[in-house]
Design an enzyme around this catalytic site. Structure first.
Site, PDB file in Angstrom:
ATOM      1  N   GLU A   1      21.573 -22.145 -19.345  1.00  0.00           N
ATOM      2  CA  GLU A   1      21.451 -20.893 -18.104  1.00  0.00           C
ATOM      3  C   GLU A   1      21.784 -19.652 -17.631  1.00  0.00           C
ATOM      4  OE1 GLU A   1      17.299 -24.059 -16.425  1.00  0.00           O
ATOM      5  OE2 GLU A   1      19.450 -24.124 -15.822  1.00  0.00           O
TER       6      GLU A   1
ATOM      7  N   ASP B   1       1.427  -1.498   0.094  1.00  0.00           N
ATOM      8  CA  ASP B   1       0.077   0.350   0.140  1.00  0.00           C
ATOM      9  C   ASP B   1       1.046   1.039   0.038  1.00  0.00           C
ATOM     10  OD1 ASP B   1       0.423   0.646   3.167  1.00  0.00           O
ATOM     11  OD2 ASP B   1      -0.460  -0.645   3.075  1.00  0.00           O
TER      12      ASP B   1
END
Ligand code: GLA
Length: 755
Positions: free
Chosen positions: A611, A531
């Site tokens: 990777e 928030d």
């Protein structure tokens, strides 16, 4: 100047670049809301209508005039007990038990700059950027004074509202309910957009028509919660992403909240944002006062995308503080999904070495480094480094990590206590629980009573003594349960949840002041306290415990309605994903995590050479676009829960550069082609594709008739290739055809530069 007062008409007008907000003190002293929306000229009091309406009574002042009723008039701050039967912004219980607060205008003040709310997060602005209006209303009988605060950030199209309630009477009153913003609309049909969810699946968009009755969201969990985000949008029926009128209300608060939308008997709409009224009975003795946290209002006549960008800008520039608020954040690797509780100092050093090799800037040692903490059943509250587990002191560990060439960060969860901890054995009364009742456990932990200063001070000292042990450059502040058993030994019980949040803010403020060079990332089981209040202290928040790229596009989509990308913690994690079991290519995971603060949450030692090479490339690429991603304008190009792809893009402020991101969500035989329409470009400018990033393990391009036509990297199906140029208008009006691949969830990133 953004605030005007017309003495004779007693009309207040707040003007921003594209919006007008107006209210009026009427002949009886009531403050009536006149208008909020697209910029208009003149006085809007002609909108007020007066009719004799059955069962909508009249205040005594109106005498025999039956046409004046607060039940029908639009009000700025409606109070319970005045004859307005709609939901109230404020409910006061007086000493005699009555619930009434008859608020009338007394005086007002207009000031340069933006008001502050001591001890609370709030929008901040320079003297030249903002103005403040304070309107004082009073109930003459109880001597309750309500100060309505308005901050006007003209350029930003932002109006903030907050409220202070004072008891100037002689007896104690109880504030039973208090909102900081109320918007009354005398006409119009509206939808409400809110964001619901659960742990690991936060902020899903819901759009509902506001019909007769009330639509209510909120939290009673002590935090703003995974379940409902404290922010809503009110939109006209036909409003879309790019067109139409919409209003935002964002609560700058991290605790219990309440947002209500109501359509009344006359078809009028009232929307409010404020403190949750359940578990809240705030006593105010003589001369005591209460602050209702701020709500940020904004309006756009250009749809949700424009409204979101106003909030992104406001939060980035006027909520997030500190050294990191505008800085490009470090790319970090977090030990949680790499090792969970199963690590020692060597593991962390190994992670640091691997990180250095991959080009990662920082290693974060997550949960498990303190007290007795080999699982989540014990140790919270004992903020002593477990040197036995680490095999060295924290200082030594940090030195080794720094020596490897990476920064060091650490996880804490200061608000919590495990029953199996030294702290609990010493201070069981510091945990929130109701005497004589067995407490609710959640993740087998209890909540410390942060409304008490002595509890906070003790934990603060303990945390500081950890942070002082070495060169710690990042702290992840976690909070892993909802409050229950609301009770404080030192407090009046009706204040506890509110004072708890203030305690958290107080702690965070002190931490920020003492360690201005530490980047603090908020977290609450991922996005349970995501928030604007937290963003005042922590410029980024771990968006969700769900790191699955495909779920994440949806979570990040919902989050993007109010919160800027710079606030969204997002990491690439291992596959199969630990929360969903889904496997998605490393490339796609990278594209999704780049719509956030970017980092990794996996064990690099388990990666193949290819990777690792891909990750090195990914980081180089991220860093190349980091400024555009963090500070550029953000455009949503699709709704991933309704469309077959997720797409979003970043465009630099000057429109010179853009980065398009697309994740394909659907795969079918004889697949149809998706055309993604871009946004935010200059229509007459020509844009060149400067780079295109597809999947190295791309899957075959499906040619005509469904025949596989080879497998090449990139997005190049002939339509999109580096060096190709397009008019901005073409990209925005006709779109780009996305390649069709024999593969699940391919993703594309395409960079454009204006030529
Ligand atoms: C929460 C956080 C995770 C991790 C764990 C550690 O769930 O959201 O990222 O830090 O706690 O216990």
């Amino acid at each position: 100047m953004g605030i005007f007062y017309q003495e004779k008409e007693r009309i207040f007008t707040l003007q921003t670049a594209h919006t007008t907000y107006q209210m009026k003190v009427d002949d009886f002293g009531f403050l009536l809301h006149l208008y909020y929306g697209k910029k208009v000229c003149g006085n809007m009091d002609y909108l007020l209508t007066y009719y004799d309406r059955g069962f909508s009574g009249n205040p005594a002042d109106a005498g025999s005039d039956r046409t004046y009723s607060l039940d029908a008039l639009p009000q700025e701050y409606p109070a319970m007990g005045t004859g307005d039967y709609r939901s109230s912004a404020i409910v006061i219980r007086n000493a005699d038990g009555s619930e009434c607060c008859d608020l009338r205008y007394v005086f007002h003040v207009i000031k340069k700059g933006k008001y502050e709310l001591k001890g609370f997060p709030a929008v901040f602005a320079d003297e030249e950027e903002a103005e403040t209006l304070e309107i004082f209303l009073e109930d003459k009988v109880s001597k309750v004074v309500v100060q309505l605060l308005y901050g006007v950030l003209e350029k930003e199209d932002i109006i903030t509202r907050s409220v202070k309630i004072y008891n100037h009477g002689t007896s104690e009153i109880i504030v039973e309910k208090a909102a900081s913003a109320c918007l009354d609309f005398v006409s119009g049909a509206y939808d409400l957009l809110s964001f619901y969810g659960r742990h690991a699946m936060e902020r899903n968009l819901r759009r509902v028509e506001i019909g007769h009755g009330s639509y209510v969201i909120g939290s009673r969990r002590g935090t703003s919660s995974h379940q409902y985000n404290p922010a809503v949008i009110l939109a006209e029926k036909n409003t879309t992403e790019d067109t139409g009128n919409c209003y935002g209300m964002v609560f700058v608060y991290s605790g219990n909240f309440l947002s209500e939308a109501e359509k009344d008997q006359y078809g009028q709409i009232r929307v409010m944002m404020g403190l949750q009224s359940d578990c809240f009975h705030y006593p105010l003795g003589k001369d005591e006062s209460l602050v209702v946290p701020e709500t940020i209002l904004s309006f756009s006549d250009k749809g949700f995308g424009d409204l979101s960008r106003k909030y992104h800008h406001c939060i980035r520039e006027h909520i997030c503080r500190g050294k990191y608020s505008r800085q490009i954040r470090p790319v970090l690797i977090n030990s949680w999904e790499a090792a969970y509780f199963d690590f020692n100092g060597e593991t962390i050093c190994k992670l640091a070495e691997e990180a250095a090799e991959l080009g990662i800037d920082m290693v974060v040692m997550d949960d498990g480094w303190f007290g007795k903490r080999d699982d989540d059943n014990s140790g919270l509250g004992d903020w002593q480094v477990n040197e036995k587990k680490l095999g060295c002191s924290l200082g030594e560990l940090i030195q080794r990590v720094n020596h490897a060439g990476v920064k060091f960060g650490i996880w804490i969860e200061p608000e919590m206590i495990s029953e199996d901890s030294e702290l609990y054995r010493e201070h069981p009364d510091w945990a929130m629980q109701i005497p004589g009742r067995a407490p609710n456990r959640s993740r087998n932990q209890l909540v410390l009573d942060f409304s008490r200063a002595e509890v906070r001070d003790y934990i603060f000292d303990r945390i500081c003594s950890v942070l002082d042990q070495g060169n710690i450059e990042y702290v992840k502040w976690d909070m892993n349960r909802s409050l229950a058993d609301i009770y404080s030994r030192e407090q009046c019980q009706g204040k506890v949840t509110y004072d708890y949040v203030l305690g958290v803010y107080d702690f965070l403020e002190k931490l920020m002041q003492k360690y201005p060079d530490i980047l603090i990332e908020g977290c609450s089981g991922g996005g349970g306290r995501f928030d604007a209040g937290m963003l005042y202290y922590t410029p980024q928040i771990w968006c969700s415990d769900n790191t699955d790229a495909i779920d994440r596009v949806q979570i990040q989509y919902g989050t993007s309605f109010f919160y800027p990308v710079s606030a969204v913690g997002a990491h690439v994690s291992a596959v199969p994903n630990h929360q969903t079991g889904r496997s998605v290519s490393l490339h796609t995971r990278g594209v999704v995590a780049m719509a956030g603060t970017f980092g990794y949450e996996l064990d690099p030692s388990k990666l193949s050479r290819e990777e690792k090479e891909e990750i090195r490339e990914q980081i180089r690429q991220y860093k190349q676009y980091a400024a555009l991603i963090q500070n550029g304008n953000y455009y949503r190009l699709s709704n991933p829960s309704e469309e077959s792809y997720a797409a979003w893009m970043f465009v630099s402020e000057d429109g010179e550069e853009a980065l398009l991101n697309v994740v394909m969500l659907k795969t079918h035989g004889n697949m149809t082609v998706d055309y993604v329409k871009l946004k935010g470009l200059m229509p007459d400018a020509v844009y060149e594709v400067t780079a295109e990033y597809g999947d190295s393990a791309c899957g075959k391009v499906i040619a005509e008739n469904g025949n596989a036509a080879g497998c090449e990297a990139g997005t190049d199906n002939g339509n999109i290739a580096a060096g190709r140029c397009y008019y901005g208008s073409a990209l925005m009006e006709a779109g780009l055809p996305m390649p069709v691949r024999m593969k699940e969830y391919p993703a594309y990133q395409i960079a454009f530069k204006k030529v």
